[in-house]
Design an enzyme around this catalytic site. Sequence first.
Site, PDB file in Angstrom:
ATOM      1  N   TYR A 245       4.036 -25.664 -40.014  1.00  0.00           N
ATOM      2  CA  TYR A 245       2.709 -25.163 -40.349  1.00  0.00           C
ATOM      3  C   TYR A 245       2.438 -25.429 -41.832  1.00  0.00           C
ATOM      4  O   TYR A 245       3.152 -24.961 -42.706  1.00  0.00           O
ATOM      5  CB  TYR A 245       2.592 -23.668 -40.073  1.00  0.00           C
ATOM      6  CG  TYR A 245       2.612 -23.280 -38.608  1.00  0.00           C
ATOM      7  CD1 TYR A 245       2.606 -24.228 -37.602  1.00  0.00           C
ATOM      8  CD2 TYR A 245       2.631 -21.932 -38.232  1.00  0.00           C
ATOM      9  CE1 TYR A 245       2.629 -23.873 -36.264  1.00  0.00           C
ATOM     10  CE2 TYR A 245       2.642 -21.564 -36.892  1.00  0.00           C
ATOM     11  CZ  TYR A 245       2.642 -22.537 -35.914  1.00  0.00           C
ATOM     12  OH  TYR A 245       2.669 -22.168 -34.589  1.00  0.00           O
TER      13      TYR A 245
ATOM     14  N   SER B 257      -3.074 -18.683 -29.132  1.00  0.00           N
ATOM     15  CA  SER B 257      -4.499 -18.925 -28.850  1.00  0.00           C
ATOM     16  C   SER B 257      -5.044 -17.998 -27.772  1.00  0.00           C
ATOM     17  O   SER B 257      -5.689 -18.456 -26.815  1.00  0.00           O
ATOM     18  CB  SER B 257      -4.733 -20.390 -28.459  1.00  0.00           C
ATOM     19  OG  SER B 257      -4.398 -21.259 -29.500  1.00  0.00           O
ATOM     20  N   PRO B 258      -4.824 -16.683 -27.882  1.00  0.00           N
ATOM     21  CA  PRO B 258      -5.293 -15.759 -26.841  1.00  0.00           C
ATOM     22  C   PRO B 258      -6.805 -15.644 -26.754  1.00  0.00           C
ATOM     23  O   PRO B 258      -7.325 -15.125 -25.771  1.00  0.00           O
ATOM     24  CB  PRO B 258      -4.669 -14.428 -27.260  1.00  0.00           C
ATOM     25  CG  PRO B 258      -4.515 -14.523 -28.742  1.00  0.00           C
ATOM     26  CD  PRO B 258      -4.156 -15.960 -28.990  1.00  0.00           C
ATOM     27  N   LEU B 259      -7.501 -16.144 -27.781  1.00  0.00           N
ATOM     28  CA  LEU B 259      -8.968 -16.128 -27.771  1.00  0.00           C
ATOM     29  C   LEU B 259      -9.538 -17.497 -27.418  1.00  0.00           C
ATOM     30  O   LEU B 259     -10.673 -17.823 -27.774  1.00  0.00           O
ATOM     31  CB  LEU B 259      -9.494 -15.662 -29.125  1.00  0.00           C
ATOM     32  CG  LEU B 259      -9.116 -14.227 -29.504  1.00  0.00           C
ATOM     33  CD1 LEU B 259      -9.563 -13.902 -30.922  1.00  0.00           C
ATOM     34  CD2 LEU B 259      -9.703 -13.230 -28.511  1.00  0.00           C
TER      35      LEU B 259
ATOM     36  N   GLY C 212     -10.650 -19.565 -30.207  1.00  0.00           N
ATOM     37  CA  GLY C 212     -11.832 -18.990 -30.835  1.00  0.00           C
ATOM     38  C   GLY C 212     -13.080 -19.023 -29.978  1.00  0.00           C
ATOM     39  O   GLY C 212     -14.066 -18.339 -30.275  1.00  0.00           O
TER      40      GLY C 212
ATOM     41  N   LEU D 253     -13.619 -17.843 -26.971  1.00  0.00           N
ATOM     42  CA  LEU D 253     -13.904 -16.621 -26.230  1.00  0.00           C
ATOM     43  C   LEU D 253     -14.597 -15.548 -27.070  1.00  0.00           C
ATOM     44  O   LEU D 253     -15.060 -14.541 -26.525  1.00  0.00           O
ATOM     45  CB  LEU D 253     -12.613 -16.057 -25.627  1.00  0.00           C
ATOM     46  CG  LEU D 253     -12.070 -16.839 -24.422  1.00  0.00           C
ATOM     47  CD1 LEU D 253     -10.634 -16.446 -24.135  1.00  0.00           C
ATOM     48  CD2 LEU D 253     -12.952 -16.606 -23.197  1.00  0.00           C
TER      49      LEU D 253
ATOM     50  N   GLY E  70     -17.343 -16.054 -28.386  1.00  0.00           N
ATOM     51  CA  GLY E  70     -18.762 -16.313 -28.168  1.00  0.00           C
ATOM     52  C   GLY E  70     -19.435 -17.029 -29.312  1.00  0.00           C
ATOM     53  O   GLY E  70     -20.639 -17.315 -29.244  1.00  0.00           O
ATOM     54  N   LYS E  71     -18.691 -17.358 -30.353  1.00  0.00           N
ATOM     55  CA  LYS E  71     -19.321 -17.955 -31.540  1.00  0.00           C
ATOM     56  C   LYS E  71     -19.892 -19.344 -31.286  1.00  0.00           C
ATOM     57  O   LYS E  71     -20.750 -19.813 -32.037  1.00  0.00           O
ATOM     58  CB  LYS E  71     -18.320 -18.006 -32.693  1.00  0.00           C
ATOM     59  CG  LYS E  71     -17.201 -19.007 -32.512  1.00  0.00           C
ATOM     60  CD  LYS E  71     -16.311 -19.145 -33.746  1.00  0.00           C
ATOM     61  CE  LYS E  71     -15.502 -17.911 -33.996  1.00  0.00           C
ATOM     62  NZ  LYS E  71     -14.569 -18.082 -35.142  1.00  0.00           N
TER      63      LYS E  71
END
Length: 327
Positions: free
Chosen positions: A53, A207-209, A212, A214, A216-217
């Site tokens: 990283y 990456s549980p969203l 990004g 999810l 809604g952005k």
Amino acid sequence: MEQRHLGRTGLRVSRIGLGTLTWGRDTDEHDAADLLKTFWEAGGTLIDTADVYGDGEAEYLLGRLIEGLVPRRDLVISTKAGSVPDPDVRVDGSRGHLLAALDASLARLGTDYVDLWHIHAYDPFTPLEETLQALDMAVSSGRARYAAVSNFCGWQLAKAATWQLTAPGARTRLAGTQLEYSLLQRGVEREVLPAALDLGIGLLPSSPLGRGVLTGKYRNATPADSRGASEHLAPFVAPYLDDTASRIVDAVATAADGLAVTPLQVALAWVRDRPGVSAPIVGARNAQQLTAALSVEALSLPDEICRALDDVSAPVHRYPDHDWSML
């Protein structure tokens, strides 16, 4: 924040982890310090990083913040080794490379040990036993307290875990496995999650969203300050901007409206409370974003909402994932 055991081990981690993928590259020291302090003050303990990283800068930055900002004893530090910046090779699971990489990680982190050490990916060109020996040596030497793998598919995880449980000698059982898991990516439910549950291995979803999406952005446009607009991360977000993802995001937003919460909270609560999950790893650009994610601690989704989200995001599982008699 609630603490959970990682798999069938005594290691306890906060049920939300903080990821450092962008540290040292898109996230500078000031923002990283704010993120770490916010996370710690909320009761978070699990910090996830890797030797690649930011080309090592994420570990270096985390090391600079430990003790000066947050006591080392309050953190569960997880890092990874095995990925290499060679487009022709990409993974090196040799014992020599892994142990050298661990030593380099410890130097950057400024600590004598990591709490959880992952093999970052499966190396098809190195005997699995050799790769696993590196985990055994790391734990027996005290440089790592627990061992894990990352990005192993179902048969790879089952083979590695079974070897560690049954091979002669002092072997270190696998405590966890890290893979992408969200309402937009449920592939782990085919074979990885059943294997992990059976073998007592905790799942750490990355990456549980949905990268990004999810939140809604991206429903109407790509925000200029988002990962989708980033030169480095736009290709990472792009696969989840299709029509299928849009339908799932709409369902998440509808659920959020009905519960008077945000889509982020709904999506994160869903994956956090899935069977076998120990702690989703969330990334945030700033402390405000992280605070929004950590607010999910007080939310438990009603069963009917979970069922609706399960239905709208259900992956196609056919033979042999289901019993053949059901076909």
